[in-house]
Design an enzyme around this catalytic site. Structure first.
Site, PDB file in Angstrom:
ATOM      1  N   ASP A  31       0.849  -0.951  -0.020  1.00  0.00           N
ATOM      2  CA  ASP A  31      -0.241   0.214  -0.246  1.00  0.00           C
ATOM      3  C   ASP A  31       0.788   0.809  -0.042  1.00  0.00           C
ATOM      4  O   ASP A  31       1.980   1.380   0.174  1.00  0.00           O
ATOM      5  CB  ASP A  31      -0.941  -0.063   1.048  1.00  0.00           C
ATOM      6  CG  ASP A  31      -1.854   1.570   1.667  1.00  0.00           C
ATOM      7  OD1 ASP A  31      -1.737   1.839   0.461  1.00  0.00           O
ATOM      8  OD2 ASP A  31      -1.840   1.725   2.885  1.00  0.00           O
TER       9      ASP A  31
ATOM     10  N   ASP B 271      -0.329   4.899   0.700  1.00  0.00           N
ATOM     11  CA  ASP B 271      -0.330   6.154   1.475  1.00  0.00           C
ATOM     12  C   ASP B 271      -0.667   5.568   3.610  1.00  0.00           C
ATOM     13  O   ASP B 271      -1.434   4.765   3.516  1.00  0.00           O
ATOM     14  CB  ASP B 271      -1.407   6.207   2.116  1.00  0.00           C
ATOM     15  CG  ASP B 271      -2.120   6.857   0.346  1.00  0.00           C
ATOM     16  OD1 ASP B 271      -0.877   8.023   0.587  1.00  0.00           O
ATOM     17  OD2 ASP B 271      -3.214   7.629   0.011  1.00  0.00           O
TER      18      ASP B 271
ATOM     19  N   GLY C 123      -7.456   3.705   3.959  1.00  0.00           N
ATOM     20  CA  GLY C 123      -7.917   2.700   3.348  1.00  0.00           C
ATOM     21  C   GLY C 123      -9.203   2.657   2.070  1.00  0.00           C
ATOM     22  O   GLY C 123      -9.231   2.619   1.333  1.00  0.00           O
TER      23      GLY C 123
ATOM     24  N   ARG D 135     -12.443   7.943  -1.934  1.00  0.00           N
ATOM     25  CA  ARG D 135     -12.626   9.620  -0.942  1.00  0.00           C
ATOM     26  C   ARG D 135     -13.541  10.000  -1.178  1.00  0.00           C
ATOM     27  O   ARG D 135     -14.512  10.198   0.122  1.00  0.00           O
ATOM     28  CB  ARG D 135     -12.519   9.974  -2.856  1.00  0.00           C
ATOM     29  CG  ARG D 135     -12.400  11.499  -2.148  1.00  0.00           C
ATOM     30  CD  ARG D 135     -11.061  12.681  -2.853  1.00  0.00           C
ATOM     31  NE  ARG D 135     -10.119  12.706  -4.133  1.00  0.00           N
ATOM     32  CZ  ARG D 135     -10.219  12.471  -5.674  1.00  0.00           C
ATOM     33  NH1 ARG D 135     -10.514  13.582  -5.428  1.00  0.00           N
ATOM     34  NH2 ARG D 135      -8.553  12.316  -5.607  1.00  0.00           N
TER      35      ARG D 135
ATOM     36  N   SER E 271      -5.907   4.924  -4.172  1.00  0.00           N
ATOM     37  CA  SER E 271      -5.841   6.699  -3.911  1.00  0.00           C
ATOM     38  C   SER E 271      -5.600   7.177  -5.989  1.00  0.00           C
ATOM     39  O   SER E 271      -4.677   6.464  -6.105  1.00  0.00           O
ATOM     40  CB  SER E 271      -4.604   7.315  -3.442  1.00  0.00           C
ATOM     41  OG  SER E 271      -4.339   8.746  -3.784  1.00  0.00           O
TER      42      SER E 271
HETATM   43  C1  BG6 Z   1      -5.739   5.497   0.479  1.00  0.00           C
HETATM   44  C2  BG6 Z   1      -6.107   6.799   1.910  1.00  0.00           C
HETATM   45  O1  BG6 Z   1      -4.835   5.320  -0.343  1.00  0.00           O
HETATM   46  O2  BG6 Z   1      -6.479   6.742  -0.605  1.00  0.00           O
HETATM   47  C3  BG6 Z   1      -7.039   7.058   1.756  1.00  0.00           C
HETATM   48  O3  BG6 Z   1      -5.973   5.678   3.218  1.00  0.00           O
HETATM   49  C4  BG6 Z   1      -7.835   8.094   0.741  1.00  0.00           C
HETATM   50  O4  BG6 Z   1      -7.344   8.086   3.157  1.00  0.00           O
HETATM   51  C5  BG6 Z   1      -8.554   7.000  -0.319  1.00  0.00           C
HETATM   52  O5  BG6 Z   1      -9.617   8.877   0.846  1.00  0.00           O
HETATM   53  C6  BG6 Z   1      -8.408   7.617  -1.378  1.00  0.00           C
HETATM   54  O6  BG6 Z   1      -7.533   8.236  -2.129  1.00  0.00           O
HETATM   55  P1  BG6 Z   1      -7.742   9.724  -3.030  1.00  0.00           P
HETATM   56  O7  BG6 Z   1      -6.258  10.385  -3.508  1.00  0.00           O
HETATM   57  O8  BG6 Z   1      -8.033   9.302  -4.067  1.00  0.00           O
HETATM   58  O9  BG6 Z   1      -8.232  10.984  -2.371  1.00  0.00           O
HETATM   59 MG    MG Z   2      -2.394   3.112   3.888  1.00  0.00          MG
END
Ligand code: BG6
Ligand code: MG
Length: 217
Positions: free
Chosen positions: A12, A14, A49, A52, A119
């Site tokens: 992963d 973030d 995880g 959004r 993300s």
């Molecule tokens: C994940 C994070 O990796 O990505 C979450 O753990 C986040 O906290 C998700 O909401 C979506 O990210 P993004 O950058 O698409 O808003």
């Molecule tokens: Mg993470």
């Protein structure tokens, strides 16, 4: 039972390779404060995880019904703009302690390296961290239908790298991610607090404690 060999490690992003989990928290916190919604680190733990819009719905809770889809999109865009400001200055120095060594040790052992992040900013972050070339495969929100805890993202990474799931180690800091890896039939390494990541096969505080030998059967 004879355990399969390890052929790939799927990370992963973030909160595992870099501390963007904290930036997600700060951006959501500012939004929650502006809406008068109580939000703290403990509540944030359940958002890790989660994609959004899913995260926004969890923050809004009962109040989610009060907003139209367009209004929710505007709130999510607002959070994302703030988040993008926070990550704009990321450099290779923002790799968490041990992250680069962990990636290099996996590469040196001849194993595949995957990235599984829900993300939409994942590729931009990986680029800024200067580690793009280390990955055999990157799966992000752009190509998957279901987010974590569904196993889809980890299964997709394994399939792209032509490795069977039981030969993969998944590395995650989020409860949802740990569940996704488990559901994919992979071994789970949790990063963080063992009391939070109870369902992982093993938990370490950070990649500075990562030793590939522990996972080579
Ligand atoms: C994940 C994070 O990796 O990505 C979450 O753990 C986040 O906290 C998700 O909401 C979506 O990210 P993004 O950058 O698409 O808003
Ligand atoms: Mg993470």
């Amino acid at each position: 039972m004879i355990k399969p060999v390890l052929r790939a490690v799927i990370f992963d992003l973030d909160g595992v390779l870099t501390d963007t989990a904290h930036y997600h928290y700060l951006a959501w916190k500012r939004l929650a404060d502006s809406l008068g919604i109580a939000f703290d680190e403990a509540a944030n733990e359940h958002l890790k995880g989660i994609d959004r819009m899913g995260s926004l719905n969890l923050i809004l809770g009962e109040r989610a019904k009060q907003y139209s889809d367009a209004e929710k999109l505007a709130l999510a865009d607002d959070k994302n703009r703030h988040y993008q400001q926070l990550i704009a200055g990321i450099t290779p120095a923002d790799l968490l302690p041990g992250a680069l060594d962990a990636l290099h040790s996996v590469q040196a052992a001849g194993l595949k390296i995957g990235l599984a992040s829900v993300s939409k900013n994942a590729k931009a972050v990986v680029e800024r961290l200067g580690i793009m070339a280390l990955f055999d495969d990157i799966v992000d929100a752009a190509t998957i239908a279901k987010g974590k805890p569904d196993p889809e993202i980890f299964l997709a990474a394994a399939a792209h790298m032509q490795v069977v799931p039981t030969e993969c180690l998944g590395v995650e800091d989020a409860i949802a991610g740990v569940r996704a890896i488990k559901a994919a039939g992979m071994t789970v390494l949790g990063i963080g607090d063992p009391a939070v990541l109870r369902e992982a096969d093993r938990v370490i505080a950070g990649l500075h404690q990562f030793d590939l030998v522990d996972y080579l059967y």
